[in-house]
Design a protein around this motif. Structure first.
Motif, PDB file in Angstrom:
ATOM      1  N   LYS A 289       7.260  -5.920  -2.391  1.00 59.83           N
ATOM      2  CA  LYS A 289       6.340  -6.860  -3.026  1.00 59.83           C
ATOM      3  C   LYS A 289       5.505  -6.123  -4.059  1.00 59.83           C
ATOM      4  CE  LYS A 289       2.482 -10.000  -2.087  1.00 59.83           C
ATOM      5  NZ  LYS A 289       1.596 -10.568  -1.035  1.00 59.83           N
ATOM      6  N   VAL A 290       5.459  -6.676  -5.270  1.00 59.38           N
ATOM      7  CA  VAL A 290       4.607  -6.112  -6.314  1.00 59.38           C
ATOM      8  C   VAL A 290       3.195  -6.663  -6.108  1.00 59.38           C
ATOM      9  CG1 VAL A 290       4.182  -5.906  -8.776  1.00 59.38           C
ATOM     10  CG2 VAL A 290       6.540  -5.952  -7.915  1.00 59.38           C
ATOM     11  N   VAL A 291       2.261  -5.784  -5.747  1.00 56.54           N
ATOM     12  CA  VAL A 291       0.879  -6.197  -5.521  1.00 56.54           C
ATOM     13  C   VAL A 291       0.155  -6.352  -6.848  1.00 56.54           C
ATOM     14  CG1 VAL A 291      -1.299  -5.582  -4.412  1.00 56.54           C
ATOM     15  CG2 VAL A 291       0.868  -5.045  -3.285  1.00 56.54           C
ATOM     16  N   VAL A 292       0.257  -5.345  -7.704  1.00 56.08           N
ATOM     17  CA  VAL A 292      -0.309  -5.390  -9.046  1.00 56.08           C
ATOM     18  C   VAL A 292       0.495  -4.432  -9.911  1.00 56.08           C
ATOM     19  CG1 VAL A 292      -2.012  -3.587  -8.581  1.00 56.08           C
ATOM     20  CG2 VAL A 292      -2.436  -5.236 -10.415  1.00 56.08           C
ATOM     21  N   ALA A 293       0.680  -4.786 -11.165  1.00 54.00           N
ATOM     22  CA  ALA A 293       1.428  -3.910 -12.063  1.00 54.00           C
ATOM     23  C   ALA A 293       0.997  -4.158 -13.501  1.00 54.00           C
ATOM     24  CB  ALA A 293       2.933  -4.160 -11.923  1.00 54.00           C
ATOM     25  N   HIS A 294       0.691  -3.085 -14.217  1.00 61.38           N
ATOM     26  CA  HIS A 294       0.426  -3.140 -15.650  1.00 61.38           C
ATOM     27  C   HIS A 294       0.764  -1.773 -16.219  1.00 61.38           C
ATOM     28  CE1 HIS A 294      -3.390  -1.152 -14.688  1.00 61.38           C
ATOM     29  NE2 HIS A 294      -3.628  -2.122 -13.823  1.00 61.38           N
ATOM     30  N   SER A 295       0.460  -1.544 -17.494  1.00 61.68           N
ATOM     31  CA  SER A 295       0.937  -0.336 -18.166  1.00 61.68           C
ATOM     32  C   SER A 295       0.320   0.947 -17.630  1.00 61.68           C
ATOM     33  CB  SER A 295       0.665  -0.444 -19.676  1.00 61.68           C
ATOM     34  OG  SER A 295      -0.721  -0.581 -19.930  1.00 61.68           O
ATOM     35  N   GLU A 296      -0.822   0.848 -16.935  1.00 57.63           N
ATOM     36  CA  GLU A 296      -1.500   2.052 -16.450  1.00 57.63           C
ATOM     37  C   GLU A 296      -1.083   2.440 -15.047  1.00 57.63           C
ATOM     38  OE1 GLU A 296      -5.675   1.432 -16.818  1.00 57.63           O
ATOM     39  OE2 GLU A 296      -5.611   1.222 -19.002  1.00 57.63           O
ATOM     40  N   ARG A 297      -0.850   1.443 -14.182  1.00 61.81           N
ATOM     41  CA  ARG A 297      -0.533   1.746 -12.798  1.00 61.81           C
ATOM     42  C   ARG A 297       0.143   0.553 -12.138  1.00 61.81           C
ATOM     43  NH1 ARG A 297      -6.771   2.289 -10.825  1.00 61.81           N
ATOM     44  NH2 ARG A 297      -7.040   2.873 -12.985  1.00 61.81           N
ATOM     45  N   ALA A 298       0.749   0.809 -11.000  1.00 65.38           N
ATOM     46  CA  ALA A 298       1.403  -0.258 -10.235  1.00 65.38           C
ATOM     47  C   ALA A 298       1.257   0.055  -8.752  1.00 65.38           C
ATOM     48  CB  ALA A 298       2.875  -0.375 -10.604  1.00 65.38           C
TER      49      ALA A 298
ATOM     50  N   GLY B 261       6.800  -3.314   3.678  1.00 67.77           N
ATOM     51  CA  GLY B 261       6.355  -3.390   5.060  1.00 67.77           C
ATOM     52  C   GLY B 261       4.881  -3.092   5.161  1.00 67.77           C
ATOM     53  N   ASP B 262       4.531  -2.102   5.966  1.00 63.33           N
ATOM     54  CA  ASP B 262       3.136  -1.717   6.128  1.00 63.33           C
ATOM     55  C   ASP B 262       2.753  -0.504   5.290  1.00 63.33           C
ATOM     56  OD1 ASP B 262       2.518  -3.753   7.889  1.00 63.33           O
ATOM     57  OD2 ASP B 262       3.146  -2.610   9.645  1.00 63.33           O
ATOM     58  N   THR B 263       3.574  -0.195   4.291  1.00 60.95           N
ATOM     59  CA  THR B 263       3.312   0.944   3.415  1.00 60.95           C
ATOM     60  C   THR B 263       3.071   0.472   1.987  1.00 60.95           C
ATOM     61  OG1 THR B 263       4.697   2.407   4.748  1.00 60.95           O
ATOM     62  CG2 THR B 263       4.229   3.111   2.496  1.00 60.95           C
ATOM     63  N   PHE B 264       2.021   1.005   1.380  1.00 63.97           N
ATOM     64  CA  PHE B 264       1.731   0.727  -0.026  1.00 63.97           C
ATOM     65  C   PHE B 264       2.078   1.960  -0.843  1.00 63.97           C
ATOM     66  CE2 PHE B 264      -0.814  -2.401   2.120  1.00 63.97           C
ATOM     67  CZ  PHE B 264      -0.812  -3.494   1.265  1.00 63.97           C
ATOM     68  N   LEU B 265       2.823   1.758  -1.920  1.00 65.93           N
ATOM     69  CA  LEU B 265       3.203   2.836  -2.827  1.00 65.93           C
ATOM     70  C   LEU B 265       2.449   2.639  -4.138  1.00 65.93           C
ATOM     71  CD1 LEU B 265       7.065   2.786  -2.211  1.00 65.93           C
ATOM     72  CD2 LEU B 265       5.340   4.209  -1.074  1.00 65.93           C
ATOM     73  N   LYS B 266       1.569   3.591  -4.448  1.00 64.13           N
ATOM     74  CA  LYS B 266       0.758   3.518  -5.658  1.00 64.13           C
ATOM     75  C   LYS B 266       1.322   4.491  -6.686  1.00 64.13           C
ATOM     76  CE  LYS B 266      -3.489   2.549  -5.327  1.00 64.13           C
ATOM     77  NZ  LYS B 266      -4.952   2.544  -5.172  1.00 64.13           N
ATOM     78  N   VAL B 267       1.652   3.960  -7.850  1.00 63.81           N
ATOM     79  CA  VAL B 267       2.199   4.766  -8.940  1.00 63.81           C
ATOM     80  C   VAL B 267       1.199   4.718 -10.087  1.00 63.81           C
ATOM     81  CG1 VAL B 267       4.166   5.143 -10.466  1.00 63.81           C
ATOM     82  CG2 VAL B 267       4.523   4.038  -8.243  1.00 63.81           C
TER      83      VAL B 267
ATOM     84  N   PRO C  70       4.520  10.964  -9.172  1.00 62.98           N
ATOM     85  CA  PRO C  70       3.278  10.200  -9.382  1.00 62.98           C
ATOM     86  C   PRO C  70       3.005   9.144  -8.301  1.00 62.98           C
ATOM     87  CG  PRO C  70       5.028   9.212 -10.662  1.00 62.98           C
ATOM     88  CD  PRO C  70       5.649  10.392  -9.945  1.00 62.98           C
ATOM     89  N   VAL C  71       3.576   9.305  -7.099  1.00 60.93           N
ATOM     90  CA  VAL C  71       3.453   8.273  -6.068  1.00 60.93           C
ATOM     91  C   VAL C  71       2.537   8.735  -4.937  1.00 60.93           C
ATOM     92  CG1 VAL C  71       4.693   6.805  -4.436  1.00 60.93           C
ATOM     93  CG2 VAL C  71       5.781   7.454  -6.593  1.00 60.93           C
ATOM     94  N   LEU C  72       1.668   7.833  -4.500  1.00 67.48           N
ATOM     95  CA  LEU C  72       0.840   8.033  -3.320  1.00 67.48           C
ATOM     96  C   LEU C  72       1.190   6.926  -2.333  1.00 67.48           C
ATOM     97  CD1 LEU C  72      -1.595   9.406  -1.849  1.00 67.48           C
ATOM     98  CD2 LEU C  72      -3.052   7.694  -2.966  1.00 67.48           C
ATOM     99  N   ALA C  73       1.547   7.295  -1.114  1.00 69.61           N
ATOM    100  CA  ALA C  73       1.884   6.320  -0.074  1.00 69.61           C
ATOM    101  C   ALA C  73       0.745   6.239   0.929  1.00 69.61           C
ATOM    102  CB  ALA C  73       3.174   6.719   0.627  1.00 69.61           C
ATOM    103  N   ILE C  74       0.245   5.032   1.154  1.00 77.09           N
ATOM    104  CA  ILE C  74      -0.837   4.839   2.116  1.00 77.09           C
ATOM    105  C   ILE C  74      -0.467   3.704   3.067  1.00 77.09           C
ATOM    106  CG2 ILE C  74      -2.619   5.676   0.557  1.00 77.09           C
ATOM    107  CD1 ILE C  74      -3.396   2.809  -0.023  1.00 77.09           C
ATOM    108  N   ALA C  75      -1.030   3.764   4.264  1.00 77.94           N
ATOM    109  CA  ALA C  75      -0.769   2.738   5.262  1.00 77.94           C
ATOM    110  C   ALA C  75      -1.642   1.517   5.023  1.00 77.94           C
ATOM    111  CB  ALA C  75      -1.040   3.302   6.656  1.00 77.94           C
ATOM    112  N   ALA C  76      -1.137   0.360   5.434  1.00 73.37           N
ATOM    113  CA  ALA C  76      -1.925  -0.861   5.347  1.00 73.37           C
ATOM    114  C   ALA C  76      -3.112  -0.767   6.298  1.00 73.37           C
ATOM    115  CB  ALA C  76      -1.067  -2.069   5.709  1.00 73.37           C
TER     116      ALA C  76
END
Length: 248
Positions: free
Chosen positions: A5-14, A19-25, A55-61
């Motif tokens: 699921k794409v939570v938020v995405a634009h030219s600076e970050r996404a 599942g229960d993991t968020f991947l921040k780029v 450039p990825v940070l993985a955090i738990a929900a």
């Protein structure tokens, strides 16, 4: 495999959710560095970091549900809003970061940014001149000396989670650092003025409400162009333009 699921995405970050993991780029690794350090320092519940591979940070929900979203009514109880105020106060009274955050600009820096955005909004016919002028006047009250606090810097209500009358987690710390505490309170209550009294009840009584309202105007004036250019709609009901109109 779980749905992505794409939570938020634009030219600076996404931000993606699997599942229960968020991947921040993030294109700017400095923001990720700040996020990691701020979460380790913050005296409030934050997400658990699972791993990092630039450039990825993985955090738990985090457990619970967000208090609401800008432009939508909040179903959170007054007690949960007050609990959020108490959590924000705990953050602001916490250890002071060594670096400045988004809320840490000096008044002259805000003036420069504000004057440029106001000129752009009027020159390009995005907003009526009287609306911009009135909110520029209201914003003046925010441009005063302040005592540095540990600020989140992007404390939207969608970044604060709760369960029952407890706050279970605060996410998205990439703008954190030293700054003006009232900037955080204004960001949190933007578009939800009806809950300001509950937040202040939990936070404490040393809050200048005129400065909160000034930050609503200032933040909204600065946000409109960025939102439009990144595919968001500040004209949606209850969002930034409605916040500006409410000051008339």
């Amino acid at each position: 495999m779980d749905e992505v699921k794409v939570v938020v995405a634009h030219s600076e970050r996404a931000t993606l959710r699997v599942g229960d993991t968020f991947l921040k780029v993030d294109a700017d690794q400095t923001r990720i560095d700040i996020e990691v350090e701020a979460m380790a320092l913050a005296p409030v519940p934050t997400p658990r970091i699972l791993w990092r591979e630039p450039p990825v940070l993985a955090i738990a929900a985090v457990p619970g549900k967000v208090l609401g979203r800008l432009g939508e009514p909040s179903t959170a109880s007054p007690a949960r809003w007050a609990a959020a105020g108490a959590a924000i106060r705990k953050l602001h009274d916490g250890p002071l970061p060594t670096w400045p955050g988004r809320a840490g600009r000096e008044p002259d820096e805000w003036v420069t940014a504000l004057d440029g955005e106001c000129e752009w909004l009027v020159t390009n016919g995005v907003l009526p001149a009287d609306l911009v002028t009135r909110n520029r006047q209201v914003a003046e009250a925010a441009l005063r000396p302040w005592t540095p606090a540990f600020t989140h810097g992007d404390l939207q209500i969608a970044h604060v989670f709760g369960d029952g009358d407890e706050i279970t987690g605060i996410i998205d710390w990439s703008e954190a650092g030293r700054g003006d505490a009232l900037y955080d309170l204004a960001t949190f209550t933007l578009g939800h003025e009806e809950h300001l009294a509950d937040v202040v009840a939990g936070y404490g009584d040393d809050v200048d409400l005129d400065v909160i309202r000034a930050w609503w105007s200032l933040r909204s004036l600065l946000a409109v162009r960025w939102l439009v250019e990144h595919g968001f709609d500040p004209f949606a009901p209850g969002c930034e333009v409605d916040v500006l109109r409410s000051r008339m």
